[in-house]
Enzyme design. Structure first.
Site, short mmCIF file in Angstrom:
data_model
loop_
_atom_site.label_atom_id
_atom_site.label_comp_id
_atom_site.label_asym_id
_atom_site.label_seq_id
_atom_site.Cartn_x
_atom_site.Cartn_y
_atom_site.Cartn_z
N HIS A 415 0.85 -1.21 0.00
CA HIS A 415 0.00 0.00 0.00
C HIS A 415 0.88 1.24 0.00
O HIS A 415 2.08 1.19 0.27
CB HIS A 415 -0.97 0.01 1.20
CG HIS A 415 -0.28 0.04 2.54
ND1 HIS A 415 0.27 1.19 3.05
CD2 HIS A 415 -0.10 -0.94 3.47
CE1 HIS A 415 0.77 0.93 4.25
NE2 HIS A 415 0.56 -0.37 4.52
N CYS A 436 3.32 -4.61 6.79
CA CYS A 436 3.02 -4.38 5.38
C CYS A 436 4.24 -3.88 4.63
O CYS A 436 5.25 -3.48 5.21
CB CYS A 436 1.90 -3.35 5.25
SG CYS A 436 0.28 -4.02 5.70
#
Length: 461
Positions: A415, A436
């Site tokens: 992301h 992430c």
């Protein structure tokens, strides 16, 4: 003086006297000797005295040996020196002579003076027990086990394997038979003929076994040929014949479900790739072995088990892929099942690479999870679960709005991270993400356009 002529009566009288003289002379001869035709336990003793006969039997006792004939053509011997044999029938021999008397010798001319039940030998029990137990026939380590005839699979069908008679002794019975043979003074004994061995219950001629073998051969019909990638695996009678187990009494057979399940588990273990090891060639030519992750192929155990059972029951034949519970992009391709289109995350170099059909299409710096147990980005082979243009990510102590959300394992994904001023380098060591892969916004947008749901993602340090 006138000579008188002898009449027939005179001659008859002379003959009678002569016969009587001969009879009594012979009777006197046999007064201490056994009559003609006298045999004691099979030995001819005619014309011998009691002492002579006893001496012969005593000598035979001291020279005695018993030959023991065993299975497999083997013979062994017990000798008088080993078992200490003694002749015990002297009194009986003396009694035989006394019962014969002197003048019943004429009976011997008819060969009727046979005495077959005279006691022969005794032996020293301790010596005998020690000697027979040393015989090879009584050595349990050397005994060949008795085995029934049985159906065995060979060259595509069941045949009857001949029984093994073996050399397992009924030891108590064998010891008694050998002991009696010594007492009887016989020269040899066959343990087989004396029923001293255990025998197979079923031979190759047994009707039940012949019938069962025919029934089992009727079962050898079906097959499944699995074709996937470059792999061809055949499940046919050469494999499942070993699953057919006969009942002990040969009244039937059944399919060994454990053997069938073990085969299927080994099949799955060999050809499943999900959560297993993957070999991967990195962007800079290294070969990495990466373990774990949800990407890969996984066979459906339940469906395959049902299919195998049906094949065995109905004799069906089919060619197909395994029933997959999970599928990957390819089975045998570049980097195994990863293929030539994938996202590569070199966490040591803090760089993301995107390859399509084996060619590098995109690369960007990134920041992966902080190197702590609760925040470290997992090393694995996963895949793009889905794509979402925006999302709110939250956890303990944080909540962030992001763009271009592309999760690949659990709640870990790619992301944008607009709050970061720099990417790459050693930023991740002390200031990494919560797991992430953080990307610059523009890079996240580019990757979002390039990847598709299901594309492999390879992460490693």
């Amino acid at each position: 003086m006138e000579n008188k002529k002898l009449t027939w009566k005179h001659y008859l009288g002379i003959a009678v006297v002569a016969v009587l003289v001969i009879y009594f002379v012979i009777g006197f001869y046999f007064s201490k000797k056994f009559f003609w035709g006298t045999k004691i336990n099979g030995m001819n003793v005619a014309g011998k005295t009691v002492d002579e006969v006893v001496e012969i039997f005593n000598k035979n006792a001291s020279d005695y040996s018993l030959t023991i004939r065993e299975r497999k053509g083997k013979t062994e011997t017990l000798t008088s020196d080993q078992v200490k044999t003694k002749f015990e029938g002297a009194d009986e021999i003396k009694q035989i002579k006394e019962d014969q008397g002197s003048f019943g010798w004429i009976k011997g001319l008819f060969g009727t003076e046979h005495y077959d039940n005279v006691t022969m030998y005794s032996y020293d029990t301790k010596s005998f027990n020690k000697a027979y137990k040393k015989l090879g026939a009584f050595n349990s380590k050397k005994m060949i086990k008795t085995a029934n005839a049985k159906p065995v699979y060979k060259d595509g069908k069941f045949i009857i394997q001949k029984e093994e008679e073996g050399t397992e002794l009924k030891e108590d019975i064998a010891a008694k038979k050998i002991g009696q043979a010594v007492k009887d003074g016989i020269p040899s004994i066959s343990l087989d003929k004396e029923n001293c061995y255990n025998n197979p219950e079923y031979t190759s001629k047994s009707d039940k076994l012949v019938s069962l073998t025919k029934e089992m051969n009727k079962k050898l019909k079906g097959s499944i040929t699995y074709k996937f990638g470059k792999q061809v695996v055949v499940l046919d009678k050469n494999t499942y014949s070993s699953w057919l187990k006969t009942k002990k009494d040969y009244s039937g057979y059944k399919v060994d479900k454990n053997a069938m399940e073990n085969w299927l588990l080994k099949f799955m273990y060999k050809y499943n790739t999900q959560y297993g090891w993957h070999k991967f060639k990195t962007h800079d030519g290294r070969t990495k072995k990466i373990y774990g992750g949800p990407y890969g192929w996984r066979i459906s155990k339940d469906k395959e088990m049902a299919s195998v059972k049906k094949m065995l029951k109905e004799g069906t034949t089919e060619t197909r892929e395994p029933y997959w519970r999970e599928k990957a992009k390819v089975y045998d391709g570049v980097n195994g099942d990863i293929g030539d289109t994938y996202v590569e995350v070199d966490m040591g170099a803090q760089t993301v690479y995107y390859y399509k059909k084996g060619k590098l299409k995109f690369a960007t710096a990134c920041v992966t999870g902080k190197l702590t147990a609760d925040r470290k980005t997992p090393e694995c082979v996963a895949y793009i679960l889905y794509k979402q243009p925006s999302a709110t990510l939250s956890g303990q102590g944080y909540s962030s709005d992001v763009k271009y959300w592309m999760p690949f394992i659990g709640n870990v994904g790619f992301h944008s991270a607009p709050w970061r001023g720099s990417f790459g380098g050693s930023e991740y060591v002390s200031n990494g993400s919560h797991g992430c892969v953080n990307l610059p916004t523009s890079s996240a947008a580019t990757l979002y356009k390039l990847v598709s749901q299901g594309d492999p993602v390879v992460t490693y340090y």
